[in-house]
Design a protein around this motif. Structure first.
Motif, PDB file in Angstrom:
ATOM      1  N   LYS A 294      29.999  33.403  34.052  1.00  0.00           N
ATOM      2  CA  LYS A 294      30.646  34.696  33.881  1.00  0.00           C
ATOM      3  C   LYS A 294      29.883  35.791  34.641  1.00  0.00           C
ATOM      4  O   LYS A 294      30.484  36.611  35.344  1.00  0.00           O
ATOM      5  CB  LYS A 294      30.709  35.044  32.392  1.00  0.00           C
ATOM      6  CG  LYS A 294      31.662  36.173  32.037  1.00  0.00           C
ATOM      7  CD  LYS A 294      31.526  36.590  30.571  1.00  0.00           C
ATOM      8  CE  LYS A 294      31.731  35.430  29.640  1.00  0.00           C
ATOM      9  NZ  LYS A 294      31.621  35.859  28.209  1.00  0.00           N
TER      10      LYS A 294
ATOM     11  N   ALA B 126      30.281  35.340  38.432  1.00  0.00           N
ATOM     12  CA  ALA B 126      31.600  35.755  38.913  1.00  0.00           C
ATOM     13  C   ALA B 126      31.702  37.273  39.047  1.00  0.00           C
ATOM     14  O   ALA B 126      32.476  37.782  39.867  1.00  0.00           O
ATOM     15  CB  ALA B 126      32.681  35.230  37.972  1.00  0.00           C
TER      16      ALA B 126
ATOM     17  N   ASN C 234      37.723  29.135  43.602  1.00  0.00           N
ATOM     18  CA  ASN C 234      38.384  28.594  42.424  1.00  0.00           C
ATOM     19  C   ASN C 234      37.820  27.210  42.080  1.00  0.00           C
ATOM     20  O   ASN C 234      37.547  26.404  42.964  1.00  0.00           O
ATOM     21  CB  ASN C 234      39.893  28.493  42.672  1.00  0.00           C
ATOM     22  CG  ASN C 234      40.696  28.662  41.397  1.00  0.00           C
ATOM     23  OD1 ASN C 234      40.164  28.995  40.344  1.00  0.00           O
ATOM     24  ND2 ASN C 234      41.990  28.427  41.479  1.00  0.00           N
TER      25      ASN C 234
ATOM     26  N   LEU D 205      35.235  27.806  36.605  1.00  0.00           N
ATOM     27  CA  LEU D 205      35.936  29.065  36.867  1.00  0.00           C
ATOM     28  C   LEU D 205      37.352  28.774  37.355  1.00  0.00           C
ATOM     29  O   LEU D 205      37.543  28.002  38.302  1.00  0.00           O
ATOM     30  CB  LEU D 205      35.186  29.863  37.935  1.00  0.00           C
ATOM     31  CG  LEU D 205      35.885  31.129  38.440  1.00  0.00           C
ATOM     32  CD1 LEU D 205      35.800  32.234  37.408  1.00  0.00           C
ATOM     33  CD2 LEU D 205      35.275  31.596  39.759  1.00  0.00           C
TER      34      LEU D 205
ATOM     35  N   LYS E  12      40.886  30.901  38.443  1.00  0.00           N
ATOM     36  CA  LYS E  12      41.395  32.236  38.754  1.00  0.00           C
ATOM     37  C   LYS E  12      42.916  32.263  38.843  1.00  0.00           C
ATOM     38  O   LYS E  12      43.530  31.318  39.335  1.00  0.00           O
ATOM     39  CB  LYS E  12      40.815  32.721  40.092  1.00  0.00           C
ATOM     40  CG  LYS E  12      39.299  32.849  40.089  1.00  0.00           C
ATOM     41  CD  LYS E  12      38.794  33.534  41.344  1.00  0.00           C
ATOM     42  CE  LYS E  12      38.964  32.681  42.574  1.00  0.00           C
ATOM     43  NZ  LYS E  12      38.352  33.300  43.774  1.00  0.00           N
ATOM     44  N   ASP E  13      43.485  33.366  38.351  1.00  0.00           N
ATOM     45  CA  ASP E  13      44.893  33.704  38.546  1.00  0.00           C
ATOM     46  C   ASP E  13      45.858  32.614  38.087  1.00  0.00           C
ATOM     47  O   ASP E  13      46.830  32.285  38.768  1.00  0.00           O
ATOM     48  CB  ASP E  13      45.140  34.061  40.013  1.00  0.00           C
ATOM     49  CG  ASP E  13      44.331  35.282  40.435  1.00  0.00           C
ATOM     50  OD1 ASP E  13      44.103  36.152  39.580  1.00  0.00           O
ATOM     51  OD2 ASP E  13      43.920  35.344  41.605  1.00  0.00           O
TER      52      ASP E  13
ATOM     53  N   SER F 202      38.868  34.229  28.684  1.00  0.00           N
ATOM     54  CA  SER F 202      39.743  34.730  29.750  1.00  0.00           C
ATOM     55  C   SER F 202      39.735  36.251  29.804  1.00  0.00           C
ATOM     56  O   SER F 202      39.661  36.917  28.771  1.00  0.00           O
ATOM     57  CB  SER F 202      41.181  34.238  29.543  1.00  0.00           C
ATOM     58  OG  SER F 202      41.252  32.826  29.639  1.00  0.00           O
TER      59      SER F 202
ATOM     60  N   SER G 232      45.075  40.399  38.219  1.00  0.00           N
ATOM     61  CA  SER G 232      44.314  39.176  38.440  1.00  0.00           C
ATOM     62  C   SER G 232      43.686  38.697  37.128  1.00  0.00           C
ATOM     63  O   SER G 232      43.477  39.481  36.201  1.00  0.00           O
ATOM     64  CB  SER G 232      43.227  39.392  39.488  1.00  0.00           C
ATOM     65  OG  SER G 232      42.278  40.340  39.040  1.00  0.00           O
ATOM     66  N   THR G 233      43.401  37.412  37.049  1.00  0.00           N
ATOM     67  CA  THR G 233      42.807  36.846  35.840  1.00  0.00           C
ATOM     68  C   THR G 233      41.643  35.933  36.195  1.00  0.00           C
ATOM     69  O   THR G 233      41.633  35.297  37.257  1.00  0.00           O
ATOM     70  CB  THR G 233      43.837  36.030  35.040  1.00  0.00           C
ATOM     71  OG1 THR G 233      44.266  34.905  35.817  1.00  0.00           O
ATOM     72  CG2 THR G 233      45.026  36.869  34.639  1.00  0.00           C
ATOM     73  N   ILE G 234      40.687  35.879  35.302  1.00  0.00           N
ATOM     74  CA  ILE G 234      39.572  34.946  35.427  1.00  0.00           C
ATOM     75  C   ILE G 234      39.404  34.233  34.091  1.00  0.00           C
ATOM     76  O   ILE G 234      39.356  34.876  33.041  1.00  0.00           O
ATOM     77  CB  ILE G 234      38.263  35.661  35.808  1.00  0.00           C
ATOM     78  CG1 ILE G 234      38.320  36.172  37.245  1.00  0.00           C
ATOM     79  CG2 ILE G 234      37.061  34.724  35.646  1.00  0.00           C
ATOM     80  CD1 ILE G 234      37.064  36.893  37.694  1.00  0.00           C
ATOM     81  N   SER G 235      39.326  32.927  34.140  1.00  0.00           N
ATOM     82  CA  SER G 235      39.074  32.140  32.933  1.00  0.00           C
ATOM     83  C   SER G 235      37.819  31.302  33.152  1.00  0.00           C
ATOM     84  O   SER G 235      37.681  30.636  34.182  1.00  0.00           O
ATOM     85  CB  SER G 235      40.259  31.226  32.614  1.00  0.00           C
ATOM     86  OG  SER G 235      41.416  31.977  32.332  1.00  0.00           O
TER      87      SER G 235
END
Length: 242
Positions: A17, A20, A27, A60, A62-63, A116, A123-126
């Motif tokens: 985390k 990032a 990704n 990680l 993404k999106d 998440s 945009s998203t990051i998990s």
């Protein structure tokens, strides 16, 4: 696939985390640690793992999420991916215990924790944290825990297991937006104790019987109660007694 290998870290989720936030990452960038000293579990629990014996990893993604409503669909997809890998390795009776435990018969083989973030720009990051007991044989004061070696009577290389899981994650997540109905059907087929009368305990200590009907798309457990009513419960509201 970029893999960052660490000897020791407090938490692979926290490390990835922070990384990032500092750098744009590819990704499916993955962090794996031989020793995780402060691993995170559901509801703030600590994940304890014997040094060098188990798989502690974070990935990680993404999106993938379109909204908050899709968060548990990602959880379901990840859990299915992990179970598929374990089934390919012929571990018997693998299932998913709500919300994110991985079971072998009636014992806990591992767990998943997904954190998440949905940003204002869409945009998203998990960060997908996965812990699996691989070669640990002794679980002091943990009678409901098991491991790959305990189930299969042979050891497995945690790094090889990590590679298999990341590849399966890539496959599962790629079909996530297109096959939501199939995803949930498959998830419920793998759900631990679905359709079986079970004892539960609420946060105020009240015990009751219920039958697991399904998990809703916002991650709640739907139970059929003794009075024939259906009730939905959140993660922090009940625990299963088994």
């Amino acid at each position: 696939m970029i893999v960052i290998k660490l000897d020791a870290i407090k938490s692979t989720n926290e490390y990835l985390k922070a990384l990032a936030k500092e750098n744009p990452l590819e990704n499916f960038t993955t962090v794996i640690a031989k020793n995780q000293t402060n691993g995170k579990g559901q509801m703030g629990a600590t994940w304890i793992s014997e040094k060098g014996k188990n798989l502690t990893m974070s990935v990680l993604v993404k999106d993938v999420l379109s909204s908050h409503d899709a968060i548990f669909s990602l959880n379901a997809s990840v859990a299915i991916a992990v179970v598929k890998v374990l089934q390919d390795l012929e571990i018997p009776k693998v299932s998913i215990k709500w919300p994110n435990d991985i079971m072998a018969d009636s014992k806990k083989l591992g767990g998943i924790l997904i954190e998440s973030t949905l940003k204002s720009d869409g945009s998203t990051i998990s960060i997908i944290g996965i812990g699996l007991n691989c070669n640990q044989t002794n679980f002091v004061n943990l009678p409901k825990a098991t491991s790959f070696v305990n189930e299969m009577k042979q050891e497995i290389d945690p790094e090889i297991l990590m590679e298999k899981i990341v590849k399966m994650l890539q496959q599962q997540i790629s079909i996530l937006p297109k096959q939501a109905v199939f995803l949930w059907q498959h998830y419920h087929e793998l759900l631990f104790k679905k359709g079986v009368p079970m004892a539960f305990e609420s946060t105020n200590g009240i015990r009751f019987m219920g039958i697991i009907e399904r998990v809703t798309q916002d991650g709640k457990l739907e139970l059929l109660l003794e009075n024939d009513t259906l009730e939905n419960y959140g993660v922090k509201e009940i625990q299963m007694l088994y």
